[in-house]
Design a protein around this motif. Structure first.
Motif, PDB file in Angstrom:
ATOM      1  N   LYS A  39       0.772  -1.319   0.028  1.00 53.71           N
ATOM      2  CA  LYS A  39       0.146  -0.016   0.098  1.00 53.71           C
ATOM      3  C   LYS A  39       0.781   1.242  -0.161  1.00 53.71           C
ATOM      4  O   LYS A  39       0.515   2.282  -0.823  1.00 53.71           O
ATOM      5  N   TYR A  40       1.948   1.336   0.876  1.00 52.38           N
ATOM      6  CA  TYR A  40       3.013   2.348   0.778  1.00 52.38           C
ATOM      7  C   TYR A  40       3.416   2.568  -0.833  1.00 52.38           C
ATOM      8  O   TYR A  40       3.472   3.658  -0.980  1.00 52.38           O
ATOM      9  N   TYR A  41       3.744   1.510  -1.461  1.00 54.08           N
ATOM     10  CA  TYR A  41       4.492   1.683  -2.731  1.00 54.08           C
ATOM     11  C   TYR A  41       3.331   2.171  -3.585  1.00 54.08           C
ATOM     12  O   TYR A  41       3.478   3.128  -4.499  1.00 54.08           O
ATOM     13  N   LEU A  42       2.083   1.963  -3.334  1.00 56.97           N
ATOM     14  CA  LEU A  42       0.924   2.356  -4.201  1.00 56.97           C
ATOM     15  C   LEU A  42       1.010   3.769  -3.857  1.00 56.97           C
ATOM     16  O   LEU A  42       0.742   4.638  -5.170  1.00 56.97           O
ATOM     17  N   LEU A  67       5.184   4.051  -6.797  1.00 59.62           N
ATOM     18  CA  LEU A  67       6.010   3.307  -7.265  1.00 59.62           C
ATOM     19  C   LEU A  67       5.450   2.036  -8.069  1.00 59.62           C
ATOM     20  O   LEU A  67       6.097   1.511  -9.024  1.00 59.62           O
ATOM     21  N   LEU A  68       4.392   1.563  -7.415  1.00 61.69           N
ATOM     22  CA  LEU A  68       3.648   0.378  -8.208  1.00 61.69           C
ATOM     23  C   LEU A  68       2.384   1.253  -8.643  1.00 61.69           C
ATOM     24  O   LEU A  68       1.746   2.004  -8.127  1.00 61.69           O
ATOM     25  N   LEU A  86       6.891  -5.355  -8.326  1.00 61.48           N
ATOM     26  CA  LEU A  86       7.185  -5.428  -7.034  1.00 61.48           C
ATOM     27  C   LEU A  86       8.385  -6.321  -6.944  1.00 61.48           C
ATOM     28  O   LEU A  86       9.473  -5.921  -6.045  1.00 61.48           O
ATOM     29  N   ARG A  87       8.854  -7.289  -7.554  1.00 54.67           N
ATOM     30  CA  ARG A  87      10.048  -7.924  -7.431  1.00 54.67           C
ATOM     31  C   ARG A  87      11.231  -6.974  -7.822  1.00 54.67           C
ATOM     32  O   ARG A  87      12.301  -7.062  -7.206  1.00 54.67           O
ATOM     33  N   LEU A  88      10.806  -6.209  -8.931  1.00 55.55           N
ATOM     34  CA  LEU A  88      12.247  -5.213  -9.351  1.00 55.55           C
ATOM     35  C   LEU A  88      12.492  -4.413  -8.020  1.00 55.55           C
ATOM     36  O   LEU A  88      13.556  -4.093  -7.729  1.00 55.55           O
ATOM     37  N   ILE A  89      11.467  -3.744  -7.552  1.00 54.66           N
ATOM     38  CA  ILE A  89      11.573  -2.749  -6.478  1.00 54.66           C
ATOM     39  C   ILE A  89      12.309  -3.541  -5.416  1.00 54.66           C
ATOM     40  O   ILE A  89      13.351  -2.833  -4.709  1.00 54.66           O
TER      41      ILE A  89
END
Lengths: 246, 246
Positions: free
Chosen positions: A18-21, A25-26, A47-50
Protein backbone atom coordinates in the motif's frame (compact mmCIF):
# COMPACT_ATOMS: atom_id res chain seq x y z
CA UNK A 1 -5.48 -11.22 -7.89
CA UNK A 2 -6.31 -9.25 -4.78
CA UNK A 3 -3.76 -7.38 -2.69
CA UNK A 4 -3.55 -10.26 -0.18
CA UNK A 5 -2.55 -12.70 -2.89
CA UNK A 6 -0.07 -10.23 -4.35
CA UNK A 7 1.45 -10.01 -0.89
CA UNK A 8 1.69 -13.80 -0.54
CA UNK A 9 3.10 -14.35 -4.02
CA UNK A 10 5.72 -11.62 -3.63
CA UNK A 11 6.49 -11.98 0.06
CA UNK A 12 5.95 -8.24 0.51
CA UNK A 13 3.60 -7.31 3.40
CA UNK A 14 0.29 -5.66 2.49
CA UNK A 15 1.06 -2.37 4.29
CA UNK A 16 4.31 -2.12 2.33
CA UNK A 17 2.49 -2.72 -0.95
CA UNK A 18 0.00 0.00 0.00
CA UNK A 19 2.87 2.32 0.75
CA UNK A 20 4.41 1.67 -2.67
CA UNK A 21 1.02 2.33 -4.28
CA UNK A 22 0.67 5.64 -2.45
CA UNK A 23 4.21 6.64 -3.41
CA UNK A 24 3.49 5.80 -7.04
CA UNK A 25 6.21 3.13 -7.24
CA UNK A 26 3.60 0.54 -8.08
CA UNK A 27 0.86 1.34 -10.59
CA UNK A 28 -2.67 1.28 -9.20
CA UNK A 29 -4.62 -1.94 -9.58
CA UNK A 30 -7.70 -2.19 -11.71
CA UNK A 31 -10.76 -1.33 -9.64
CA UNK A 32 -13.25 -4.20 -9.67
CA UNK A 33 -15.51 -2.58 -7.08
CA UNK A 34 -15.36 0.78 -5.29
CA UNK A 35 -12.87 -0.51 -2.77
CA UNK A 36 -11.45 -3.63 -4.32
CA UNK A 37 -8.57 -3.55 -6.75
CA UNK A 38 -7.23 -6.30 -8.95
CA UNK A 39 -3.51 -6.84 -9.54
CA UNK A 40 -1.80 -8.76 -12.30
CA UNK A 41 1.60 -10.13 -13.39
CA UNK A 42 2.83 -6.62 -14.17
CA UNK A 43 2.39 -5.70 -10.53
CA UNK A 44 4.15 -8.83 -9.37
CA UNK A 45 7.05 -8.15 -11.67
CA UNK A 46 7.32 -4.54 -10.63
CA UNK A 47 7.22 -5.51 -6.99
CA UNK A 48 10.06 -7.98 -7.49
CA UNK A 49 12.10 -5.31 -9.24
CA UNK A 50 11.52 -2.81 -6.43
CA UNK A 51 12.64 -5.35 -3.84
CA UNK A 52 15.76 -6.26 -5.77
CA UNK A 53 16.79 -2.61 -6.19
CA UNK A 54 16.04 -1.90 -2.56
CA UNK A 55 17.48 -4.95 -0.83
CA UNK A 56 20.42 -5.87 -3.00
CA UNK A 57 21.06 -2.73 -5.00
CA UNK A 58 20.86 -0.55 -1.92
CA UNK A 59 18.91 2.16 -3.74
CA UNK A 60 16.71 4.50 -1.74
CA UNK A 61 12.97 4.52 -2.39
CA UNK A 62 13.37 8.00 -3.85
CA UNK A 63 16.09 6.69 -6.17
CA UNK A 64 13.89 3.78 -7.20
CA UNK A 65 11.05 6.18 -7.93
CA UNK A 66 13.28 8.13 -10.30
CA UNK A 67 14.44 4.98 -12.05
CA UNK A 68 10.90 3.67 -12.50
CA UNK A 69 9.73 7.01 -13.82
CA UNK A 70 12.23 7.05 -16.70
CA UNK A 71 11.73 3.32 -17.26
CA UNK A 72 8.01 3.86 -17.76
CA UNK A 73 8.40 6.78 -20.10
CA UNK A 74 8.77 5.37 -23.62
CA UNK A 75 10.18 8.69 -24.79
CA UNK A 76 13.27 8.27 -22.62
CA UNK A 77 16.25 6.79 -24.42
CA UNK A 78 17.78 3.67 -22.91
CA UNK A 79 21.07 5.32 -22.02
CA UNK A 80 19.15 7.89 -19.97
CA UNK A 81 17.59 5.04 -17.98
CA UNK A 82 21.04 3.55 -17.50
CA UNK A 83 22.36 6.89 -16.28
CA UNK A 84 19.59 7.31 -13.71
CA UNK A 85 19.97 3.74 -12.49
CA UNK A 86 23.71 4.22 -12.13
CA UNK A 87 23.18 7.50 -10.28
CA UNK A 88 20.94 5.61 -7.88
CA UNK A 89 23.80 3.26 -7.01
CA UNK A 90 26.20 6.14 -6.53
CA UNK A 91 26.29 7.12 -2.89
CA UNK A 92 24.56 10.40 -2.20
CA UNK A 93 26.52 13.46 -1.26
CA UNK A 94 29.29 12.67 -3.66
CA UNK A 95 29.26 16.28 -4.74
CA UNK A 96 32.89 17.28 -4.74
CA UNK A 97 33.97 20.77 -3.92
CA UNK A 98 35.85 22.35 -6.77
CA UNK A 99 39.54 22.74 -6.14
CA UNK A 100 42.93 21.82 -7.48
CA UNK A 101 42.43 18.14 -6.52
CA UNK A 102 39.26 17.89 -8.54
CA UNK A 103 40.78 19.79 -11.46
CA UNK A 104 43.69 17.39 -11.58
CA UNK A 105 41.37 14.40 -11.27
CA UNK A 106 39.29 15.64 -14.20
CA UNK A 107 42.41 15.95 -16.29
CA UNK A 108 43.34 12.37 -15.38
CA UNK A 109 39.90 11.14 -16.40
CA UNK A 110 40.10 12.99 -19.72
CA UNK A 111 43.52 11.43 -20.34
CA UNK A 112 42.19 7.99 -19.47
CA UNK A 113 39.34 8.33 -21.98
CA UNK A 114 41.78 9.42 -24.65
CA UNK A 115 44.31 6.73 -23.82
CA UNK A 116 41.72 3.98 -23.96
CA UNK A 117 39.80 5.41 -26.90
CA UNK A 118 36.60 5.38 -24.87
CA UNK A 119 33.74 7.32 -26.38
CA UNK A 120 32.30 8.85 -23.26
CA UNK A 121 31.67 12.42 -22.32
CA UNK A 122 34.45 13.68 -20.08
CA UNK A 123 31.94 16.03 -18.42
CA UNK A 124 29.16 13.45 -17.99
CA UNK A 125 28.10 12.09 -14.60
CA UNK A 126 30.13 8.87 -14.93
CA UNK A 127 33.31 10.81 -15.64
CA UNK A 128 32.53 13.25 -12.84
CA UNK A 129 31.92 10.37 -10.50
CA UNK A 130 35.31 8.87 -11.38
CA UNK A 131 37.00 12.25 -10.96
CA UNK A 132 35.39 12.50 -7.52
CA UNK A 133 36.84 9.12 -6.54
CA UNK A 134 40.32 10.08 -7.75
CA UNK A 135 40.20 13.41 -5.93
CA UNK A 136 39.06 11.67 -2.75
CA UNK A 137 41.86 9.11 -3.02
CA UNK A 138 44.42 11.85 -3.33
CA UNK A 139 42.94 13.86 -0.47
CA UNK A 140 42.91 10.74 1.71
CA UNK A 141 46.65 10.42 1.09
CA UNK A 142 46.23 7.44 -1.22
CA UNK A 143 46.96 9.03 -4.57
CA UNK A 144 49.12 5.99 -5.33
CA UNK A 145 45.96 3.94 -5.71
CA UNK A 146 45.28 5.91 -8.89
CA UNK A 147 48.09 3.88 -10.43
CA UNK A 148 45.61 0.99 -10.56
CA UNK A 149 43.31 2.92 -12.88
CA UNK A 150 44.30 1.04 -16.01
CA UNK A 151 44.18 -2.37 -14.34
CA UNK A 152 40.63 -1.51 -13.28
CA UNK A 153 39.74 -0.18 -16.72
CA UNK A 154 41.08 -3.38 -18.31
CA UNK A 155 38.64 -5.29 -16.12
CA UNK A 156 35.72 -2.93 -16.70
CA UNK A 157 35.82 -3.32 -20.49
CA UNK A 158 34.91 -7.02 -20.77
CA UNK A 159 32.37 -6.63 -17.97
CA UNK A 160 30.64 -3.82 -19.88
CA UNK A 161 30.66 -5.90 -23.05
CA UNK A 162 29.12 -8.86 -21.22
CA UNK A 163 26.45 -6.55 -19.77
CA UNK A 164 25.58 -5.20 -23.18
CA UNK A 165 25.48 -8.71 -24.63
CA UNK A 166 22.92 -9.60 -22.02
CA UNK A 167 20.85 -6.49 -22.61
CA UNK A 168 20.92 -6.85 -26.39
CA UNK A 169 19.17 -10.20 -26.18
CA UNK A 170 16.00 -8.31 -25.25
CA UNK A 171 13.67 -7.05 -27.91
CA UNK A 172 10.72 -5.26 -26.28
CA UNK A 173 11.61 -1.89 -24.80
CA UNK A 174 10.14 -2.82 -21.43
CA UNK A 175 12.33 -5.91 -21.17
CA UNK A 176 15.38 -4.11 -22.47
CA UNK A 177 15.01 -1.22 -20.08
CA UNK A 178 14.39 -3.48 -17.11
CA UNK A 179 17.44 -5.55 -17.92
CA UNK A 180 19.53 -2.37 -18.12
CA UNK A 181 18.37 -1.35 -14.66
CA UNK A 182 18.85 -4.77 -13.13
CA UNK A 183 22.23 -5.21 -14.81
CA UNK A 184 23.48 -1.81 -13.76
CA UNK A 185 22.41 -2.08 -10.16
CA UNK A 186 22.75 -5.78 -9.37
CA UNK A 187 25.78 -6.17 -11.63
CA UNK A 188 27.57 -3.66 -9.40
CA UNK A 189 26.67 -5.71 -6.33
CA UNK A 190 27.72 -8.91 -8.11
CA UNK A 191 31.12 -7.52 -9.02
CA UNK A 192 31.61 -6.17 -5.51
CA UNK A 193 30.98 -9.58 -3.98
CA UNK A 194 33.25 -11.32 -6.50
CA UNK A 195 36.02 -8.82 -5.87
CA UNK A 196 35.79 -9.59 -2.15
CA UNK A 197 35.96 -13.31 -2.80
CA UNK A 198 38.94 -12.80 -5.09
CA UNK A 199 40.63 -10.68 -2.37
CA UNK A 200 40.23 -13.55 0.06
CA UNK A 201 41.67 -15.99 -2.45
CA UNK A 202 44.62 -13.77 -3.40
CA UNK A 203 45.39 -13.02 0.27
CA UNK A 204 45.30 -16.70 1.02
CA UNK A 205 47.69 -17.53 -1.79
CA UNK A 206 50.14 -14.78 -0.96
CA UNK A 207 50.15 -14.88 2.79
CA UNK A 208 49.06 -18.33 3.79
CA UNK A 209 49.83 -20.89 1.20
CA UNK A 210 53.65 -21.00 1.23
CA UNK A 211 53.37 -23.07 4.37
CA UNK A 212 52.04 -25.88 2.34
CA UNK A 213 54.79 -28.23 3.35
CA UNK A 214 53.15 -31.43 2.49
CA UNK A 215 53.12 -31.36 -1.24
CA UNK A 216 52.60 -29.39 -4.37
CA UNK A 217 50.28 -26.44 -4.23
CA UNK A 218 47.17 -27.44 -6.01
CA UNK A 219 43.63 -26.36 -5.40
CA UNK A 220 42.38 -29.86 -4.80
CA UNK A 221 45.07 -30.62 -2.30
CA UNK A 222 44.60 -27.52 -0.26
CA UNK A 223 40.87 -27.86 -0.42
CA UNK A 224 41.17 -31.34 0.99
CA UNK A 225 43.41 -30.05 3.74
CA UNK A 226 40.87 -27.42 4.60
CA UNK A 227 38.25 -30.06 4.77
CA UNK A 228 40.15 -31.86 7.41
CA UNK A 229 39.45 -28.94 9.65
CA UNK A 230 43.01 -28.37 10.76
CA UNK A 231 44.60 -25.04 10.56
CA UNK A 232 47.40 -26.54 8.62
CA UNK A 233 47.77 -26.32 4.95
CA UNK A 234 44.37 -25.01 4.22
CA UNK A 235 43.81 -22.71 7.05
CA UNK A 236 43.54 -19.02 6.69
CA UNK A 237 45.93 -17.81 9.31
CA UNK A 238 44.40 -15.38 11.65
CA UNK A 239 41.32 -17.16 10.52
CA UNK A 240 40.05 -14.68 8.11
CA UNK A 241 37.31 -16.74 6.82
CA UNK A 242 36.59 -20.28 7.57
CA UNK A 243 38.05 -22.62 5.14
CA UNK A 244 36.82 -23.56 1.75
CA UNK A 245 34.85 -26.72 1.82
CA UNK A 246 35.00 -29.05 -1.10
CA UNK B 1 47.02 23.07 15.82
CA UNK B 2 43.73 24.26 17.29
CA UNK B 3 40.36 23.03 16.14
CA UNK B 4 39.86 26.07 13.89
CA UNK B 5 43.07 25.34 12.02
CA UNK B 6 42.17 21.68 11.73
CA UNK B 7 38.88 22.78 10.21
CA UNK B 8 40.59 25.06 7.70
CA UNK B 9 43.23 22.55 6.71
CA UNK B 10 40.68 19.76 6.23
CA UNK B 11 37.72 21.75 4.94
CA UNK B 12 35.51 20.13 7.58
CA UNK B 13 33.42 22.60 9.63
CA UNK B 14 34.20 22.90 13.35
CA UNK B 15 30.76 21.62 14.51
CA UNK B 16 31.23 18.53 12.34
CA UNK B 17 34.68 17.93 13.83
CA UNK B 18 33.16 18.26 17.31
CA UNK B 19 30.49 15.78 16.37
CA UNK B 20 33.11 13.26 15.19
CA UNK B 21 35.00 13.78 18.46
CA UNK B 22 31.85 13.13 20.51
CA UNK B 23 31.06 10.04 18.47
CA UNK B 24 34.59 8.75 18.97
CA UNK B 25 35.39 8.70 15.25
CA UNK B 26 38.21 11.14 15.82
CA UNK B 27 40.56 10.67 18.79
CA UNK B 28 40.50 13.45 21.34
CA UNK B 29 43.11 16.17 20.98
CA UNK B 30 45.81 16.77 23.53
CA UNK B 31 44.60 19.19 26.17
CA UNK B 32 46.89 22.19 26.39
CA UNK B 33 44.65 24.05 28.82
CA UNK B 34 41.36 23.12 30.52
CA UNK B 35 39.36 23.99 27.43
CA UNK B 36 41.88 24.09 24.66
CA UNK B 37 42.91 20.99 22.74
CA UNK B 38 45.72 20.55 20.31
CA UNK B 39 45.41 18.46 17.13
CA UNK B 40 48.14 17.01 14.96
CA UNK B 41 48.77 15.29 11.65
CA UNK B 42 47.10 12.10 12.89
CA UNK B 43 43.86 13.99 13.34
CA UNK B 44 44.14 15.53 9.90
CA UNK B 45 44.74 12.15 8.33
CA UNK B 46 41.88 10.52 10.20
CA UNK B 47 39.56 13.34 9.20
CA UNK B 48 40.49 12.92 5.54
CA UNK B 49 39.84 9.20 5.78
CA UNK B 50 36.43 9.74 7.37
CA UNK B 51 35.44 12.17 4.64
CA UNK B 52 36.54 9.83 1.86
CA UNK B 53 34.61 6.89 3.32
CA UNK B 54 31.56 9.07 3.87
CA UNK B 55 31.44 11.11 0.69
CA UNK B 56 32.80 8.75 -1.90
CA UNK B 57 32.48 5.35 -0.29
CA UNK B 58 28.94 6.03 0.82
CA UNK B 59 29.47 4.43 4.23
CA UNK B 60 27.26 5.46 7.11
CA UNK B 61 28.84 7.12 10.16
CA UNK B 62 27.99 3.98 12.13
CA UNK B 63 29.75 1.85 9.49
CA UNK B 64 32.77 4.15 9.58
CA UNK B 65 32.84 3.86 13.38
CA UNK B 66 33.04 0.07 13.10
CA UNK B 67 35.79 0.23 10.50
CA UNK B 68 37.86 2.68 12.56
CA UNK B 69 37.45 0.57 15.67
CA UNK B 70 38.97 -2.55 14.09
CA UNK B 71 41.58 -0.42 12.32
CA UNK B 72 42.75 1.02 15.62
CA UNK B 73 42.90 -2.30 17.42
CA UNK B 74 46.34 -3.79 16.70
CA UNK B 75 45.03 -7.19 17.77
CA UNK B 76 42.69 -7.36 14.80
CA UNK B 77 44.05 -9.18 11.78
CA UNK B 78 44.12 -7.26 8.53
CA UNK B 79 41.59 -9.50 6.80
CA UNK B 80 39.12 -8.75 9.58
CA UNK B 81 39.51 -5.05 8.82
CA UNK B 82 38.97 -5.80 5.14
CA UNK B 83 35.80 -7.73 5.96
CA UNK B 84 34.34 -4.93 8.06
CA UNK B 85 35.20 -2.33 5.43
CA UNK B 86 33.59 -4.45 2.73
CA UNK B 87 30.50 -4.95 4.89
CA UNK B 88 30.26 -1.20 5.20
CA UNK B 89 30.03 -0.86 1.43
CA UNK B 90 27.41 -3.57 1.21
CA UNK B 91 23.97 -1.99 1.26
CA UNK B 92 22.15 -2.57 4.51
CA UNK B 93 19.17 -4.85 4.70
CA UNK B 94 20.68 -7.31 2.32
CA UNK B 95 19.57 -10.08 4.66
CA UNK B 96 17.99 -12.63 2.37
CA UNK B 97 15.14 -14.76 3.53
CA UNK B 98 15.97 -18.43 3.33
CA UNK B 99 14.19 -20.27 0.60
CA UNK B 100 14.77 -22.38 -2.47
CA UNK B 101 16.14 -19.38 -4.40
CA UNK B 102 18.79 -18.74 -1.79
CA UNK B 103 19.61 -22.45 -1.50
CA UNK B 104 20.19 -22.69 -5.23
CA UNK B 105 22.22 -19.49 -5.22
CA UNK B 106 24.46 -20.86 -2.47
CA UNK B 107 25.06 -23.98 -4.50
CA UNK B 108 26.00 -21.84 -7.49
CA UNK B 109 28.46 -19.88 -5.37
CA UNK B 110 30.01 -23.07 -4.01
CA UNK B 111 30.38 -24.38 -7.57
CA UNK B 112 31.93 -21.13 -8.70
CA UNK B 113 34.54 -21.30 -5.92
CA UNK B 114 35.33 -24.87 -6.85
CA UNK B 115 35.44 -24.17 -10.58
CA UNK B 116 37.81 -21.26 -10.16
CA UNK B 117 39.87 -22.82 -7.41
CA UNK B 118 39.24 -19.83 -5.16
CA UNK B 119 40.20 -20.32 -1.55
CA UNK B 120 37.31 -18.57 0.12
CA UNK B 121 34.75 -19.78 2.59
CA UNK B 122 31.50 -20.61 0.89
CA UNK B 123 29.68 -19.62 4.10
CA UNK B 124 31.57 -16.38 4.71
CA UNK B 125 29.99 -12.95 4.30
CA UNK B 126 31.39 -12.36 0.81
CA UNK B 127 29.97 -15.64 -0.48
CA UNK B 128 26.66 -14.97 1.27
CA UNK B 129 26.56 -11.55 -0.27
CA UNK B 130 27.09 -13.03 -3.74
CA UNK B 131 24.43 -15.68 -3.10
CA UNK B 132 22.04 -12.88 -2.10
CA UNK B 133 22.68 -11.10 -5.39
CA UNK B 134 22.10 -14.27 -7.43
CA UNK B 135 18.88 -15.05 -5.56
CA UNK B 136 17.66 -11.50 -6.10
CA UNK B 137 18.47 -11.67 -9.81
CA UNK B 138 16.46 -14.86 -10.15
CA UNK B 139 13.57 -13.49 -8.12
CA UNK B 140 13.54 -10.34 -10.23
CA UNK B 141 13.12 -12.54 -13.30
CA UNK B 142 16.70 -11.98 -14.48
CA UNK B 143 18.26 -15.33 -13.69
CA UNK B 144 19.88 -15.18 -17.13
CA UNK B 145 22.22 -12.51 -15.80
CA UNK B 146 23.84 -15.21 -13.69
CA UNK B 147 25.34 -16.46 -16.95
CA UNK B 148 27.73 -13.51 -16.70
CA UNK B 149 29.20 -14.78 -13.45
CA UNK B 150 32.40 -16.10 -14.97
CA UNK B 151 32.94 -13.03 -17.13
CA UNK B 152 32.67 -11.00 -13.94
CA UNK B 153 34.93 -13.37 -12.02
CA UNK B 154 37.53 -13.16 -14.80
CA UNK B 155 37.53 -9.40 -14.30
CA UNK B 156 37.56 -9.56 -10.50
CA UNK B 157 40.73 -11.66 -10.33
CA UNK B 158 43.22 -9.16 -11.81
CA UNK B 159 41.53 -6.33 -9.91
CA UNK B 160 42.01 -8.19 -6.63
CA UNK B 161 45.66 -8.88 -7.50
CA UNK B 162 46.23 -5.21 -8.30
CA UNK B 163 44.62 -4.24 -4.98
CA UNK B 164 46.83 -6.61 -3.04
CA UNK B 165 49.91 -5.35 -4.92
CA UNK B 166 49.05 -1.87 -3.74
CA UNK B 167 48.46 -2.95 -0.17
CA UNK B 168 51.63 -5.01 0.02
CA UNK B 169 53.77 -1.96 -0.64
CA UNK B 170 52.94 -0.80 2.89
CA UNK B 171 55.03 -1.83 5.82
CA UNK B 172 53.66 -0.29 9.01
CA UNK B 173 50.38 -1.86 10.19
CA UNK B 174 48.68 1.52 10.36
CA UNK B 175 49.51 2.27 6.73
CA UNK B 176 48.66 -1.23 5.59
CA UNK B 177 45.32 -1.28 7.31
CA UNK B 178 44.38 2.16 6.06
CA UNK B 179 45.26 1.21 2.51
CA UNK B 180 43.09 -1.91 2.81
CA UNK B 181 40.15 0.19 3.90
CA UNK B 182 40.66 2.84 1.26
CA UNK B 183 41.24 0.26 -1.44
CA UNK B 184 38.20 -1.79 -0.51
CA UNK B 185 35.82 1.12 -0.29
CA UNK B 186 37.10 3.58 -2.88
CA UNK B 187 38.19 0.79 -5.22
CA UNK B 188 34.58 -0.31 -5.40
CA UNK B 189 33.52 3.22 -6.31
CA UNK B 190 36.35 3.46 -8.84
CA UNK B 191 35.33 0.25 -10.57
CA UNK B 192 31.68 1.32 -10.59
CA UNK B 193 32.51 4.58 -12.33
CA UNK B 194 34.78 2.85 -14.85
CA UNK B 195 32.12 0.26 -15.63
CA UNK B 196 29.67 3.06 -16.34
CA UNK B 197 32.14 4.78 -18.64
CA UNK B 198 32.81 1.49 -20.42
CA UNK B 199 29.03 0.97 -20.80
CA UNK B 200 28.77 4.33 -22.48
CA UNK B 201 31.63 3.49 -24.80
CA UNK B 202 30.31 0.03 -25.70
CA UNK B 203 26.76 1.38 -26.26
CA UNK B 204 28.16 4.06 -28.50
CA UNK B 205 30.07 1.56 -30.58
CA UNK B 206 27.18 -0.81 -30.90
CA UNK B 207 24.27 1.54 -31.32
CA UNK B 208 25.62 4.78 -32.66
CA UNK B 209 28.69 4.21 -34.72
CA UNK B 210 27.49 2.32 -37.84
CA UNK B 211 26.85 5.63 -39.53
CA UNK B 212 30.44 5.82 -40.53
CA UNK B 213 29.92 7.65 -43.79
CA UNK B 214 32.86 9.86 -44.03
CA UNK B 215 35.92 7.78 -44.40
CA UNK B 216 38.13 4.98 -43.32
CA UNK B 217 38.05 3.78 -39.78
CA UNK B 218 41.23 4.71 -38.08
CA UNK B 219 41.87 5.31 -34.45
CA UNK B 220 43.31 8.77 -34.91
CA UNK B 221 40.40 9.85 -36.97
CA UNK B 222 37.86 8.60 -34.55
CA UNK B 223 39.54 10.17 -31.63
CA UNK B 224 39.61 13.45 -33.45
CA UNK B 225 35.99 13.02 -34.43
CA UNK B 226 35.08 12.22 -30.87
CA UNK B 227 36.90 15.29 -29.75
CA UNK B 228 35.23 17.49 -32.25
CA UNK B 229 31.88 16.20 -31.20
CA UNK B 230 31.01 14.53 -34.48
CA UNK B 231 29.35 11.19 -34.30
CA UNK B 232 30.65 10.06 -37.61
CA UNK B 233 34.01 8.77 -38.27
CA UNK B 234 34.27 6.76 -35.25
CA UNK B 235 34.35 3.78 -34.80
CA UNK B 236 34.35 0.15 -35.36
CA UNK B 237 30.86 -0.64 -36.42
CA UNK B 238 29.20 -2.91 -34.01
CA UNK B 239 32.71 -3.16 -32.75
CA UNK B 240 32.85 -4.63 -29.36
CA UNK B 241 36.55 -4.13 -29.08
CA UNK B 242 37.92 -0.81 -28.07
CA UNK B 243 40.18 0.72 -30.59
CA UNK B 244 43.87 0.28 -30.46
CA UNK B 245 45.46 3.22 -28.88
CA UNK B 246 48.92 4.22 -29.94
Amino acid sequence: MRIGELSRSSGVPVPTIKYYLREGLLPAGELTSPNQAHYGPRHERRLRLIRALLDVGGLSLAGIGEVLEVMDDPEQPVHKVLGIAADGVTPAGREEEAGPDLEEARREVAELLLRRGWHADEWGPAAESLAGVLAALRRAGHGGYIGLLDAYADAAEPVARADLDYVQRRVAREDLVESVVVGTVLGEAMFGALRRLAHIDVSFRRFESPRNLSGPVDPEGSRAAGDGGGRGAGAAAGGAEPEPVG
